[in-house]
Design an enzyme around this catalytic site. Sequence first.
Site, PDB file in Angstrom:
ATOM      1  N   PRO A 101       0.824  -1.212   0.000  1.00 51.75           N
ATOM      2  CA  PRO A 101       0.000   0.000   0.000  1.00 51.75           C
ATOM      3  C   PRO A 101       0.859   1.264   0.000  1.00 51.75           C
ATOM      4  O   PRO A 101       1.886   1.338   0.674  1.00 51.75           O
ATOM      5  CB  PRO A 101      -0.799  -0.122   1.303  1.00 51.75           C
ATOM      6  CG  PRO A 101      -0.779  -1.573   1.634  1.00 51.75           C
ATOM      7  CD  PRO A 101       0.529  -2.092   1.129  1.00 51.75           C
ATOM      8  N   GLU A 102       0.429   2.241  -0.779  1.00 52.94           N
ATOM      9  CA  GLU A 102       1.108   3.527  -0.815  1.00 52.94           C
ATOM     10  C   GLU A 102       0.256   4.539  -0.041  1.00 52.94           C
ATOM     11  O   GLU A 102      -0.743   4.175   0.585  1.00 52.94           O
ATOM     12  CB  GLU A 102       1.339   3.944  -2.266  1.00 52.94           C
ATOM     13  CG  GLU A 102       2.189   2.934  -3.040  1.00 52.94           C
ATOM     14  CD  GLU A 102       2.490   3.352  -4.472  1.00 52.94           C
ATOM     15  OE1 GLU A 102       2.400   4.555  -4.779  1.00 52.94           O
ATOM     16  OE2 GLU A 102       2.811   2.469  -5.289  1.00 52.94           O
TER      17      GLU A 102
ATOM     18  N   LYS B  62       3.606   5.968   5.195  1.00 43.84           N
ATOM     19  CA  LYS B  62       2.759   4.798   4.979  1.00 43.84           C
ATOM     20  C   LYS B  62       2.394   4.116   6.296  1.00 43.84           C
ATOM     21  O   LYS B  62       2.004   2.947   6.311  1.00 43.84           O
ATOM     22  CB  LYS B  62       3.465   3.811   4.044  1.00 43.84           C
ATOM     23  CG  LYS B  62       3.843   4.419   2.692  1.00 43.84           C
ATOM     24  CD  LYS B  62       4.676   3.470   1.864  1.00 43.84           C
ATOM     25  CE  LYS B  62       5.203   4.173   0.604  1.00 43.84           C
ATOM     26  NZ  LYS B  62       6.055   3.289  -0.217  1.00 43.84           N
TER      27      LYS B  62
ATOM     28  N   ARG C  78      12.211  -2.227  -9.843  1.00 46.63           N
ATOM     29  CA  ARG C  78      10.797  -1.870  -9.901  1.00 46.63           C
ATOM     30  C   ARG C  78      10.415  -1.456 -11.312  1.00 46.63           C
ATOM     31  O   ARG C  78      11.210  -0.849 -12.023  1.00 46.63           O
ATOM     32  CB  ARG C  78      10.491  -0.721  -8.936  1.00 46.63           C
ATOM     33  CG  ARG C  78      10.720  -1.068  -7.481  1.00 46.63           C
ATOM     34  CD  ARG C  78      10.542   0.148  -6.614  1.00 46.63           C
ATOM     35  NE  ARG C  78      10.681  -0.162  -5.204  1.00 46.63           N
ATOM     36  CZ  ARG C  78      10.696   0.746  -4.241  1.00 46.63           C
ATOM     37  NH1 ARG C  78      10.572   2.026  -4.551  1.00 46.63           N
ATOM     38  NH2 ARG C  78      10.825   0.395  -2.981  1.00 46.63           N
TER      39      ARG C  78
END
Length: 281
Positions: free
Chosen positions: A2-3, A58, A271
Site C-alpha cells: 500500500p502507498e 505509509k 521496480r
Amino acid sequence: MPELPEVETVRRGLQPHLEGRVIARAEARRPDLRWPLPPDLVQVLTGARVVALRRRSKYILAELEDRGSLLLHLGMSGRMLIEGESQGDFHRDPAILPRHDHVVLWNDQGTRITFNDARRFGMVDLVPPGAEHPLLAHLGPEPLSDAFTAEALAAAFAGRRMPVKAALLDQRIVAGLGNIYVSEALYRAGIDPRRLAGAVTAPEVAALVGHVRAVLEEAIAAGGSSLRDHRQATGELGYFQHSFRVYGREGAPCPTPGCTGTVQRIVQSGRSSFFCPLCQQ
C-alpha cells in the site's frame, strides 16, 4: 505494498471507530510476525483512549491518552477489518482467513477492529510517551502538506545524480510516495523517469509538485488502488486503478491527445516504471 492513498483511505475508515473511543478489549493472537509484537501490547492497549488517529508516510499512528502511540504498517498484504452491529451486515471476504487475524481490538461500542495479514510483513508496535519511533525519525515532508513545496523539492534534487523516479521514492526526500503514484505523476509532468534528479529544471519541479498532489488527492477520493490486496476498512475495493494513465499499461497507446507514442515499461532498481518516451523528456 500500500502507498499513501491506500493507507490514508484505511485511516479514514478506521477513524470513526477508534478516534475518541476507548479500546475495551485487545487480543494479540499471533506474536511471531516478521516484526514481533510487543510483549506488553495487550496490557498497554486495554482501557486506552485513542485521542487521535493520524498517518505519517505509509504508517498509521493511534495516539493514546497518557500511553504513547500504537504504530501500524500494513506491509504487503495487511488489512484492517471492521465488524460490529454499527456496521450492519458484514460479509468477510472468503480470501481473508481468520487464522491470519493477528491483532484484534474491540472499542467501547462493541465494534471489532482486526489486523489481518496473510504474509506477515506488516507491523504493529508501541511508541512510548514523548518518543519518536526510529522508522519515522528521518522521513521527509508529507506530499500533501504545506512543507512539500517546489523550493523544498528543488533543494532536495539539487546535485543528485540519481534518476528522478528513485529520488521521489526516497522517503527521506518525500514521505509516502510509491511506484504507482510516482509513475503517474511523472507522466502528467512530462518528465522521463530516467532523467537525473539534479537535471530537472525549476519550472518542471514546480509542475511536478502540483501533479504529485493532484494524483494523490484523486486516488484518495477513489479509495486508493486495489491491484491485489488493498481493501478499504469497510471491505470495499478502491477504484483509482481504473484511472491509471500509464501504470500497468505497457503497450497501450499514450493517452495524451495527439500523441502517437506507446506506453513502455522499464525496470529501475528492481521496480517497473511505465512512461511514454514521446511525452516524457
